[in-house]
Enzyme design. Structure first.
Site, PDB file in Angstrom:
ATOM      1  CG  ASP A  95      56.283  37.110  24.378  1.00 45.58           C
ATOM      2  OD1 ASP A  95      56.345  35.853  24.344  1.00 45.58           O
ATOM      3  OD2 ASP A  95      57.241  37.800  24.768  1.00 45.58           O
ATOM      4  CG  ASP A 107      38.897  38.448  23.810  1.00 40.40           C
ATOM      5  OD1 ASP A 107      38.282  37.419  24.175  1.00 40.40           O
ATOM      6  OD2 ASP A 107      38.550  39.604  24.134  1.00 40.40           O
ATOM      7  CE1 TYR A 133      41.779  34.718  34.188  1.00 39.41           C
ATOM      8  CE2 TYR A 133      39.403  34.627  34.460  1.00 39.41           C
ATOM      9  CZ  TYR A 133      40.507  35.061  33.771  1.00 39.41           C
ATOM     10  OH  TYR A 133      40.342  35.839  32.655  1.00 39.41           O
ATOM     11  CG  ASP A 182      40.412  36.127  29.416  1.00 42.35           C
ATOM     12  OD1 ASP A 182      39.343  35.959  28.798  1.00 42.35           O
ATOM     13  OD2 ASP A 182      40.751  37.221  29.914  1.00 42.35           O
ATOM     14  CE  LYS A 237      57.396  36.388  28.830  1.00 41.92           C
ATOM     15  NZ  LYS A 237      57.701  36.951  27.494  1.00 41.92           N
TER      16      LYS A 237
HETATM   17  C1  IPM Z   1      35.776  34.916  29.190  1.00 39.05           C
HETATM   18  C2  IPM Z   1      35.516  36.193  29.931  1.00 39.05           C
HETATM   19  C3  IPM Z   1      35.611  35.928  31.432  1.00 39.05           C
HETATM   20  C4  IPM Z   1      37.003  35.401  31.711  1.00 39.05           C
HETATM   21  C5  IPM Z   1      35.288  37.140  32.321  1.00 39.05           C
HETATM   22  C6  IPM Z   1      33.927  37.711  32.007  1.00 39.05           C
HETATM   23  C7  IPM Z   1      35.413  36.810  33.786  1.00 39.05           C
HETATM   24  O1  IPM Z   1      36.396  37.189  29.533  1.00 39.05           O
HETATM   25  O2  IPM Z   1      35.018  33.946  29.380  1.00 39.05           O
HETATM   26  O3  IPM Z   1      36.729  34.867  28.409  1.00 39.05           O
HETATM   27  O4  IPM Z   1      37.931  36.204  31.907  1.00 39.05           O
HETATM   28  O5  IPM Z   1      37.171  34.196  31.752  1.00 39.05           O
HETATM   29 MN    MN Z   2      37.690  36.614  27.907  1.00 38.47          MN
END
Ligand code: IPM
Ligand code: MN
Length: 361
Positions: free
Chosen positions: A224, A252, A138, A248, A190
């Site tokens: 993974d 999710d 990032y 990140d 990794k």
């Molecule tokens: C998160 C989001 C952000 C990230 C994006 C919107 C830049 O996906 O906060 O997880 O990748 O950090």
């Molecule tokens: Mn995200």
């Protein structure tokens, strides 16, 4: 002097303002019930403002943010703005400029919430991901050569510093100690492929752990494999520390196993300094202004903000209020438009429950 806080509100785009309103409704209720005071200032940074003025987030706003105790962000992302502009220009700019080096993302399944994992319940899913938040892929370092030609070369550099890794690893060890559950910290990386940057992580993790956290068990999982364990054996995890991009991605998945993005909250922290709180979900533009979105992730982020501000009792009560409302089964479905209530009715429900908890304590 009573406890008084300064909060910057950045509702942002799409459904961001709707969920921010509900989060702040709960903060207002918490202030009344738990006897603190706050002042909030709203900023309109986001896609609309960018389209109108060409401005994402000026440096002057960053200087203003430093005068606050916390920032609450709704959501950033606009269908008419090219990908990357608002993300880099607003969200990542705040994370980087304010050096919010920890992205704290709890993964907790609340009773009454349907879990997509067969045979798993609230006792199995309760861990925290500590995502490094200022380095790695990032960082924005890299570029193009011969762009647009058949010889095109692009690079994106995974910047890793010992300093950056060590501070987030220390935070994660401290958190494992404070939670006092399994007293265990997983490094997710990794190391078999990223033999430079993740070697720095590996050595730092082990050196810091051995020297200063002998009471915390160290575990390691390749990313993974970690994805597989999230689904098969989420009960193995307590605290996880990982780099920016892997954090990140796995959060999710974490949100999915805790019942969906509508429940997942996060804090972007620099302990001792102004820090930012946000739901993990995006701006869901097609639902804008319809009152169909579930505000619980934003309300949970507000709870994290109260904890950060030092209002631990209020923070716990907010979480309990969310849990009680979820466990009551009143909300039919957490998905947009299927709750059986509007966004603000769900906010009202949680605020009322918070008030009830506060008056009975
Ligand atoms: C998160 C989001 C952000 C990230 C994006 C919107 C830049 O996906 O906060 O997880 O990748 O950090
Ligand atoms: Mn995200």
């Amino acid at each position: 002097m009573g406890r008084r806080y300064r909060i910057a509100e950045l509702p942002g785009d799409g459904i961001g303002p709707e969920v921010t309103d509900e989060a702040m409704k709960v903060v207002r209720t918490a202030a009344e019930v738990f006897g603190f005071d706050y002042e909030s200032v709203r900023y309109d940074f986001g896609g609309e403002r960018f389209l109108r003025t060409g401005e994402t987030l000026p440096d002057s706003a960053i200087s203003e943010f430093r005068e606050f105790d916390a920032i609450f962000l709704g959501a950033i992302g606009h269908p008419e703005v090219a990908p990357g502009i608002l993300e880099k220009g607003i969200l990542l700019k705040i994370r980087f400029e304010l050096d919010l080096y920890i992205n704290l993302r709890p993964v907790k399944l609340y009773p009454g919430v349907p879990c997509p994992l067969v045979g798993k319940g609230p006792e199995d899913i309760d861990f925290v991901v500590v995502r490094e938040n200022t380095e790695g892929l990032y960082s924005g370092a890299g570029g193009f050569q011969y762009k647009g030609t058949p010889q095109e070369v692009s690079t994106q550099i995974h910047i890793t510093t010992r300093f950056g890794v060590e501070r987030v690893v220390r935070y994660a060890f401290e958190l494992a100690r404070k939670r006092n559950k399994k007293k265990q910290l997983h490094l997710v990386a990794k190391t078999n492929v990223l033999t430079y940057v993740h070697d720095t992580w590996w050595r730092t993790f082990n050196e810091v752990g051995e020297a200063d956290y002998p009471d915390i068990k160290r575990e390691y999982a390749h990313v993974d494999a970690a994805c597989m364990w999230f689904v098969k054996n989420p009960e193995w995890f307590d605290v996880i520390v990982t780099d920016n991009q892997l954090g990140d991605i796995i959060t999710d998945l974490g949100a999915a196993i805790q019942g969906g993005m509508g429940l997942a909250a996060s804090g972007n922290l620099h302990p001792g300094r102004v820090s930012m709180f946000e739901p993990i979900h995006g701006s869901a533009p097609r639902y804008t202004g319809q009152g169909k979105i579930n505000p619980i992730a934003a309300i949970a982020a507000a709870g994290m903000m109260l904890d950060y501000l030092g209002e631990a009792e209020a923070a716990q009560a907010v979480e309990q209020a969310i849990m009680n409302v979820l466990a009551s089964g009143r909300i039919r479905d957490l998905a947009a438009g299927r709750m059986g209530y509007s966004t603000s009715e769900v906010g009202d429900m949680i605020a009322a429950e918070l008030r009830r908890l506060g008056s009975s304590s």
